[in-house]
Motif scaffolding. Sequence first.
Motif, short mmCIF file in Angstrom:
data_model
loop_
_atom_site.label_atom_id
_atom_site.label_comp_id
_atom_site.label_asym_id
_atom_site.label_seq_id
_atom_site.Cartn_x
_atom_site.Cartn_y
_atom_site.Cartn_z
N UNK B 88 0.83 -1.21 0.00
CA UNK B 88 0.00 0.00 0.00
C UNK B 88 0.86 1.26 0.00
N UNK B 89 0.62 2.10 -0.99
CA UNK B 89 1.39 3.35 -1.08
C UNK B 89 0.56 4.48 -0.44
N UNK B 90 1.26 5.53 -0.04
CA UNK B 90 0.54 6.69 0.50
C UNK B 90 -0.12 7.46 -0.65
N UNK B 91 -1.42 7.75 -0.49
CA UNK B 91 -2.12 8.51 -1.52
C UNK B 91 -1.63 9.95 -1.53
N UNK B 92 -1.26 10.47 -0.35
CA UNK B 92 -0.81 11.87 -0.29
C UNK B 92 0.71 11.95 -0.47
N UNK B 93 1.30 10.86 -0.98
CA UNK B 93 2.74 10.74 -1.26
C UNK B 93 3.58 11.01 -0.01
N UNK B 94 4.89 11.14 -0.24
CA UNK B 94 5.78 11.38 0.89
C UNK B 94 6.41 12.75 0.72
N UNK B 95 6.05 13.69 1.59
CA UNK B 95 6.49 15.07 1.40
C UNK B 95 7.64 15.44 2.34
N UNK B 96 8.24 14.45 3.00
CA UNK B 96 9.39 14.72 3.87
C UNK B 96 10.52 15.28 3.02
#
Lengths: 251, 221
Positions: B88-96
Amino acid sequence: MEKVINITVKVWRQKGPKAKGGFEAYKLAGISGDTSFLEMLDILNEKLISEGQEPVVFDNDCREGICGMCSLYINGHPHGPDNLITTCQLHMRHFNDGDTITVEPWRSAAFPVIRDLTVDRQAFDKIIQAGGYVSVNTGGVPDANAIPISKIDADEAMDSASCIGCGACVAACKNGSAMLFVSAKVSQLALLPQGKVEAAARAKAMVLKMDELGFGNCTNTRACELECPKGVSISNIARLNRQFLKAKLSD
Amino acid sequence: MYWLLNSSIGRKLIMSITGVCLVLFLLFHMSMNLVLVFSAEAYDMICEFLGANWYAVVATLGLAGLAVLHIAYGTWLTLQNKQARGADKYASSNKTKTEWAAKNMYVLGLIICLGLVIHLWNFWYKMQFAELLHLPDAVSEGSGLVIALFSCPAYSVIYLAWLAAIWFHLTHGIWSAFQTLGLNGRTWYPRLKIISNIVATIIMIGFAVVPVWFTIIGLFN
């Protein structure tokens, strides 16, 4: 002046560990900027209950940033867009009118979703059970300054001990690695005389358990330290590497 | 010794040690190349010294072993990490706000591998391999080969792009190797970051001099 916003919350809904999940969007009107993020979810849940729908399940406990229970992945960041706070300390003033806020559970193979936004973080407890304690009898409370500890070590141990075990490091890591958590738990003991005795055995046992539970290999991207609500430093990871390698080489 | 295979830190130890050795090799290779800018004769002497002699062949095999280990362990670790991340991937992506190179080490590695294939074909095959097997492709004077290749600007551009990928890979790789070896901390982290950037930049500029120099000379002739 008080900020009042209307928002859309896109929440991950999943009936159970095996069920297929998906996003649901809910509209909320008139949310005050002084509302905390979890209070906003409470408002949403009251609305859902009054409409006869199932409330959103999410972990929370102390709501003052010390217990490590809250665990939401908000708009691309574990614990939301603000720095050095947990989800419960995040306030709605950080969002704007008309925003769509995406709320997801921690994503990692070692943290399976139980329901909606709640994940199973027992893997962390198992790592602690593998060696995150002092088993030697250190006697009663000694007199102050009876065991000299340098200010540098005391401060460093205290910083490591600030880890609340929330799992944001694993959630942020592209490798699903738990190295920041494990290294903080190893460091907080290894830096002090009571914990030094078992330092080598502890580092080996905890890393072994971490690998066994399916956490990934650290590639030093620093995402963990950048998202950690307590600002735990990757210098802990270097210390864990050092202790583990030393322990293995002296075997 | 099984812990070098079945523990995460053991596997990473292999990555860091092979990585450091490869960086040292790059520094050696770069110094060798720079000789050509000053004297084609001296460069050809080095080429002869490192041709089909037993010590050069042993060193080449050792180097190949290091590279294969680094690539194999890198692939293995990357596959394990993909699995640990879950499907499962993050829908809001990774913004770090992590560094780009740190998150793309494997992709950069693949680009470097691709460049390596071209590079081995361009030079190593003709300078050492063909000589070893007594093939007709063998070239005795390395300087002519290098100058001929880089008088074609297209090749220089390919090599410069390759060097850029190596630069990104090294800016993360060098300090990261020290971190994995446990030789890092609050005081040394900023220092190691700067050292990584300096070493990576020295390597990139040192290697870039040769193609740029001979492309310019080629354009004026």
